[in-house]
Design a protein around this motif. Sequence first.
Motif, PDB file in Angstrom:
ATOM      1  N   LYS A  16      30.041  -1.233 -19.605  1.00 42.32           N
ATOM      2  CA  LYS A  16      29.619  -2.556 -20.097  1.00 42.32           C
ATOM      3  C   LYS A  16      30.084  -3.772 -19.219  1.00 42.32           C
ATOM      4  O   LYS A  16      29.242  -4.034 -18.375  1.00 42.32           O
ATOM      5  CB  LYS A  16      30.412  -2.552 -21.652  1.00 42.32           C
ATOM      6  N   ASP A  66      25.566   4.173 -16.926  1.00 38.82           N
ATOM      7  CA  ASP A  66      25.646   3.556 -18.158  1.00 38.82           C
ATOM      8  C   ASP A  66      26.955   4.121 -18.794  1.00 38.82           C
ATOM      9  O   ASP A  66      27.528   5.422 -18.346  1.00 38.82           O
ATOM     10  CB  ASP A  66      24.466   3.716 -19.071  1.00 38.82           C
ATOM     11  N   GLY A  67      27.584   3.767 -19.961  1.00 37.58           N
ATOM     12  CA  GLY A  67      28.672   4.155 -20.475  1.00 37.58           C
ATOM     13  C   GLY A  67      28.488   5.568 -20.948  1.00 37.58           C
ATOM     14  O   GLY A  67      29.438   6.408 -20.806  1.00 37.58           O
ATOM     15  N   SER A  68      27.325   5.904 -21.454  1.00 37.30           N
ATOM     16  CA  SER A  68      27.415   7.510 -22.304  1.00 37.30           C
ATOM     17  C   SER A  68      27.407   8.180 -21.167  1.00 37.30           C
ATOM     18  O   SER A  68      28.129   9.337 -21.263  1.00 37.30           O
ATOM     19  CB  SER A  68      25.832   7.468 -22.625  1.00 37.30           C
ATOM     20  N   ASP A  86      37.955   6.010 -23.377  1.00 36.13           N
ATOM     21  CA  ASP A  86      36.751   5.284 -23.714  1.00 36.13           C
ATOM     22  C   ASP A  86      37.017   4.105 -23.483  1.00 36.13           C
ATOM     23  O   ASP A  86      37.106   3.317 -24.736  1.00 36.13           O
ATOM     24  CB  ASP A  86      35.812   6.110 -24.777  1.00 36.13           C
ATOM     25  N   ILE A  99      35.139   1.584 -22.610  1.00 32.45           N
ATOM     26  CA  ILE A  99      33.775   1.116 -22.266  1.00 32.45           C
ATOM     27  C   ILE A  99      33.668  -0.159 -22.956  1.00 32.45           C
ATOM     28  O   ILE A  99      33.051  -1.283 -22.357  1.00 32.45           O
ATOM     29  CB  ILE A  99      32.800   1.954 -22.646  1.00 32.45           C
ATOM     30  N   ALA A 100      34.242  -0.471 -24.188  1.00 30.35           N
ATOM     31  CA  ALA A 100      33.910  -1.690 -24.916  1.00 30.35           C
ATOM     32  C   ALA A 100      35.221  -2.384 -24.777  1.00 30.35           C
ATOM     33  O   ALA A 100      35.313  -3.674 -24.500  1.00 30.35           O
ATOM     34  CB  ALA A 100      33.698  -1.479 -26.432  1.00 30.35           C
ATOM     35  N   TYR A 155      32.579   6.080 -31.416  1.00 26.30           N
ATOM     36  CA  TYR A 155      31.273   6.182 -30.770  1.00 26.30           C
ATOM     37  C   TYR A 155      31.554   6.123 -29.269  1.00 26.30           C
ATOM     38  O   TYR A 155      32.410   5.397 -28.743  1.00 26.30           O
ATOM     39  CB  TYR A 155      30.638   4.728 -31.234  1.00 26.30           C
ATOM     40  N   HIS A 156      30.767   7.232 -28.637  1.00 26.98           N
ATOM     41  CA  HIS A 156      31.005   7.428 -27.229  1.00 26.98           C
ATOM     42  C   HIS A 156      29.775   7.351 -26.368  1.00 26.98           C
ATOM     43  O   HIS A 156      29.499   7.585 -25.398  1.00 26.98           O
ATOM     44  CB  HIS A 156      31.899   8.444 -26.975  1.00 26.98           C
ATOM     45  N   GLY A 157      28.721   6.924 -27.229  1.00 29.40           N
ATOM     46  CA  GLY A 157      27.289   6.908 -26.259  1.00 29.40           C
ATOM     47  C   GLY A 157      26.160   7.550 -27.078  1.00 29.40           C
ATOM     48  O   GLY A 157      26.507   8.182 -28.309  1.00 29.40           O
ATOM     49  N   GLU A 189      38.753   5.904 -28.387  1.00 28.86           N
ATOM     50  CA  GLU A 189      38.727   4.515 -27.983  1.00 28.86           C
ATOM     51  C   GLU A 189      39.911   3.548 -28.182  1.00 28.86           C
ATOM     52  O   GLU A 189      40.137   3.634 -29.069  1.00 28.86           O
ATOM     53  CB  GLU A 189      37.610   3.830 -28.845  1.00 28.86           C
TER      54      GLU A 189
END
Length: 455
Positions: free
Chosen positions: A284, A112-114, A255, A257-258, A149-151, A221
């Motif tokens: 993601k 998972d991303g976190s 990051d 992830i998004a 936000y990073h998880g 991000e």
Amino acid sequence: MDETDRLKDWDRHHLWHAFSQMASYDGAIIQSAEGCWLETVDGTRLLDGASSMWCIVHGHRHPVIDQAIRDQLDQVAQVTLLGMSHPVAIRLARRLAELAPGKMPHVFFSSDGSSSVEVAVKMAFQYWQQRRTGRRPEKTTYLAVEGAYHGDTLGSVSVGGIARFVSMFQPLLFSSIRGPTPDTYRLPPGIPEDQLCSWYLDRYRQLIAQHAHQLAAVVVEPLVMGAAGMVMAPPGFLRGLREITRQYEVLLIADEIAVGIGRTGTLWACQQEEVEPDLLCTGKGLSGGYLPIAATLATSEIWEAFLGDYSESRSFFHGHTFGGNPLACAAALANLELLFQEQTLQKLPLTAEHLAMRLAPLASHPHVGQIRQRGLIAAVELVADRATKTGFPWSEEIGKKVCQGTIRRGTWLRPLGNVIPILPPLSIGTEEIDHLADGLMSSIEEVLGKQRTAV
Ligand SMILES: *Cc1c(COP(=O)(O)O)cnc(C)c1O
């Protein structure tokens, strides 16, 4: 009580939902999905306007990804990467290395991303502890962005900056430094718009210069801060941050992830500012949103610090049971190939333009503060007062009410406070965008009153 009611009952009682107030929980139960559409157990069809939490890329049940998973299922469903390997993880690592923004040939898988952020944070830490050319063991802290936000794991929360998530767990977190949120929307008083980027970069240069001796990495991000409310950084900010981190010998953790896997219009957001990070996190959309998989990509410079004789104890002390799971890797490989086969990124600008065109009329609504968009990340920010950009009190749950209205009109959206994020699958069609926009528009008018022409 029929079967559906029983499921709803058990859902509220037994299933503790993520980021949800269970005392008043009332979410849809999805039975099946196809393309951009979800279907509930009651048979209601909902357009997946949030890509099932920002991860579906080519739609649900894409035949190519489905088949890749089925084929892998006939081979093996789980292989540990602790001392073993399997062909799809190898091929996926190779493919990610080829596609990375810059030379990042080493890929560490998690689920998972976190966890991929934890991995990046710990890699950066261990790197400075044992770098061969000049150890810097005092580099043990991080610079992160206010509101980032990073998880939700403790390490990723420690480098995050959403006050409501951080303050509750404060005693459990390691301390790190926060820089101001780079935001093209909220200009600091007295700063002309064209100086916004350099104004923020000056703040970051000061912070990095001041703390460089103890900074292991800056975590960011790229381009868009997702959970903060799709906050768009001024153009050049990421690039500037890369230059400053290089100058002061601080690692840059991107990051993605998004924002990665095509969301902002390029495979990686970093590419838009020609930035090569030291560590990159992806999750993601990596598997097309089908199966849990994330990855941390690293440069050779970092990797080499972990090489040595066994007795030197240099290996990376971290691992996840399902990291690099074969089914998830097969989905990810198929998803990456689809990006090219279906020319997803070539088609994206037209889709994004249609979305922008359909959201534009909302801009004159008295309670719409701003419409933001980058590729297929869009957001409508609802405000109490347009002139002062004052938000609604969060307890009024305006964003939630608007999303509930949109759901009733056949599109699933999930609010971030008073911001309505719109992140449909990249494969969404123009008629589906029309359906989404119509539903959102009517719902905003229902909750916040009719459209008035701007004065
Ligand atoms: C979603 C997200 C994460 C966390 O990923 P999970 O898979 O939910 O653990 C980390 N960083 C960003 C930017 C995200 O959007």
